[in-house]
Design a protein around this motif. Structure first.
Motif, PDB file in Angstrom:
ATOM      1  N   PRO A 247     -49.575  -1.816  24.858  1.00  0.00           N
ATOM      2  CA  PRO A 247     -49.126  -1.128  26.080  1.00  0.00           C
ATOM      3  C   PRO A 247     -48.169   0.031  25.805  1.00  0.00           C
ATOM      4  O   PRO A 247     -47.153  -0.129  25.131  1.00  0.00           O
ATOM      5  N   GLY A 248     -48.548   1.221  26.318  1.00  0.00           N
ATOM      6  CA  GLY A 248     -47.686   2.393  26.240  1.00  0.00           C
ATOM      7  C   GLY A 248     -47.619   3.091  24.904  1.00  0.00           C
ATOM      8  O   GLY A 248     -46.881   4.072  24.748  1.00  0.00           O
ATOM      9  N   GLN A 249     -48.398   2.637  23.896  1.00  0.00           N
ATOM     10  CA  GLN A 249     -48.240   3.198  22.554  1.00  0.00           C
ATOM     11  C   GLN A 249     -49.276   4.251  22.185  1.00  0.00           C
ATOM     12  O   GLN A 249     -48.980   5.159  21.408  1.00  0.00           O
ATOM     13  N   PHE A 250     -50.482   4.161  22.701  1.00  0.00           N
ATOM     14  CA  PHE A 250     -51.528   5.069  22.239  1.00  0.00           C
ATOM     15  C   PHE A 250     -52.130   5.891  23.367  1.00  0.00           C
ATOM     16  O   PHE A 250     -53.312   6.204  23.368  1.00  0.00           O
ATOM     17  N   ASP A 251     -51.273   6.269  24.321  1.00  0.00           N
ATOM     18  CA  ASP A 251     -51.722   7.151  25.397  1.00  0.00           C
ATOM     19  C   ASP A 251     -51.750   8.614  24.974  1.00  0.00           C
ATOM     20  O   ASP A 251     -52.162   9.485  25.731  1.00  0.00           O
ATOM     21  N   ARG A 252     -51.299   8.901  23.774  1.00  0.00           N
ATOM     22  CA  ARG A 252     -51.240  10.262  23.262  1.00  0.00           C
ATOM     23  C   ARG A 252     -51.623  10.248  21.792  1.00  0.00           C
ATOM     24  O   ARG A 252     -51.489   9.210  21.127  1.00  0.00           O
ATOM     25  N   PRO A 253     -52.076  11.378  21.226  1.00  0.00           N
ATOM     26  CA  PRO A 253     -52.425  11.428  19.799  1.00  0.00           C
ATOM     27  C   PRO A 253     -51.175  11.504  18.930  1.00  0.00           C
ATOM     28  O   PRO A 253     -50.050  11.605  19.430  1.00  0.00           O
ATOM     29  N   ASP A 254     -51.374  11.468  17.603  1.00  0.00           N
ATOM     30  CA  ASP A 254     -50.248  11.616  16.674  1.00  0.00           C
ATOM     31  C   ASP A 254     -49.561  12.936  16.933  1.00  0.00           C
ATOM     32  O   ASP A 254     -50.203  13.970  17.116  1.00  0.00           O
ATOM     33  N   ASN A 255     -48.225  12.926  16.902  1.00  0.00           N
ATOM     34  CA  ASN A 255     -47.497  14.189  17.038  1.00  0.00           C
ATOM     35  C   ASN A 255     -46.390  14.357  16.010  1.00  0.00           C
ATOM     36  O   ASN A 255     -45.643  15.331  16.052  1.00  0.00           O
ATOM     37  N   GLY A 256     -46.273  13.390  15.092  1.00  0.00           N
ATOM     38  CA  GLY A 256     -45.274  13.504  14.043  1.00  0.00           C
ATOM     39  C   GLY A 256     -43.874  13.174  14.485  1.00  0.00           C
ATOM     40  O   GLY A 256     -42.926  13.327  13.720  1.00  0.00           O
ATOM     41  N   GLY A 257     -43.675  12.717  15.729  1.00  0.00           N
ATOM     42  CA  GLY A 257     -42.350  12.389  16.233  1.00  0.00           C
ATOM     43  C   GLY A 257     -41.871  11.041  15.760  1.00  0.00           C
ATOM     44  O   GLY A 257     -42.626  10.258  15.172  1.00  0.00           O
ATOM     45  N   PRO A 258     -40.595  10.706  16.029  1.00  0.00           N
ATOM     46  CA  PRO A 258     -40.040   9.432  15.557  1.00  0.00           C
ATOM     47  C   PRO A 258     -40.730   8.214  16.149  1.00  0.00           C
ATOM     48  O   PRO A 258     -40.739   7.145  15.542  1.00  0.00           O
ATOM     49  N   GLU A 259     -41.322   8.367  17.353  1.00  0.00           N
ATOM     50  CA  GLU A 259     -42.006   7.219  17.962  1.00  0.00           C
ATOM     51  C   GLU A 259     -43.257   6.820  17.196  1.00  0.00           C
ATOM     52  O   GLU A 259     -43.748   5.694  17.325  1.00  0.00           O
TER      53      GLU A 259
END
Length: 263
Positions: free
Chosen positions: A97-109
């Protein structure tokens, strides 16, 4: 324990953050897609596990839920969904839940969400993910999957492991991210992940994988000869006897010089 992969058909689990057929044509995605297709054609039981990105779910047909897993140190549950990659390869999608709604972006998350993904991969590798299937070999591709290998270090029933390294850029994470993943104290105390006050999933994989792969023989030679090219190059040199550079291959089902109209 014998961790050599014999020539008889084997159960092989590939963990990756990318696959070419649904996620463009990056070098890592091409590598995974071609290798899984080749091994499947050789009659190995090949399966692929990737994050359940929202856009990936929309492109994958006939997805069904196969299990639910309580995340270690977390109140959330991860779902494992099953679809199909290509014509015959089972595809597992890890939905947190809430973790893969976006692609990799190199951020700390990214360290947290891919750390959680790697934890699910490690559970699947020892048949604790509710799938009723255990691989003889786990192949982790890229830093996004790397934590799975050191997490398996203390498991007596773990499969043989391979780590393939694809990016020149090195991903670090910090104490607060490590704490959020509830990584076993024994692994943290071992120093396998620590790098000068920061942490590296990839360092743990390189230290503890049974075999290591680089995407070309030339890149292997460069890293072994020049320690300034990558923060982990000195460690790779120490494990040079387990490090292989694989020449780029061609998937003739997707492209062949005999059928290319431009040649």
């Amino acid at each position: 324990m014998n961790r050599e992969l014999p020539l008889t058909p084997q159960r092989v689990l590939f963990a990756s953050s990318e696959i070419a057929s649904l996620n463009g044509f990056s070098e890592q995605a091409e590598f995974i897609t071609t290798l899984t297709s080749t091994l499947s054609a050789m009659e190995h039981d090949v399966r692929l596990i990737v994050p359940a990105y929202s856009w990936l779910l929309s492109q994958t047909d006939a997805v069904i839920q196969t299990s639910r897993i309580r995340l270690p140190g977390d109140n959330r549950e991860a779902r494992i969904l099953q679809g199909q990659a290509g014509q015959s390869i089972p595809l597992y999608l890890v939905d947190i839940p809430g973790q893969f709604d976006r692609p990799d972006n190199g951020g700390p998350e990214d360290a947290i969400r891919f750390g959680l993904f790697s934890r699910i991969v490690s559970l699947m590798a020892i048949n604790q993910a509710g799938i009723n299937w255990q691989p003889d070999l786990l192949h982790c591709s890229g830093w996004q999957t790397a934590l799975a290998i050191p997490l398996l270090g203390g498991a007596w029933s773990r499969p043989a492991t391979i780590y393939s390294m694809h990016e020149a850029k090195h991903q670090y994470c910090h104490t607060e991210q490590i704490n959020a993943l509830s990584i076993p104290v024994e692994l943290l105390k071992s120093g396998a992940l620590e790098m000068q006050g920061r942490f590296s999933f990839e360092k743990g994989a390189i230290l503890m994988a049974d075999q290591l792969i680089l995407p070309s023989p030339g890149y292997r030679q460069e890293l072994l000869n020049d320690h300034t090219l990558h923060p982990l190059a000195p460690l790779l040199k120490k494990r040079a006897d387990r490090l292989t550079g694989i020449p780029s291959g061609i998937d003739y089902q997707r492209w062949s010089p005999t059928t290319d109209v431009h040649i």
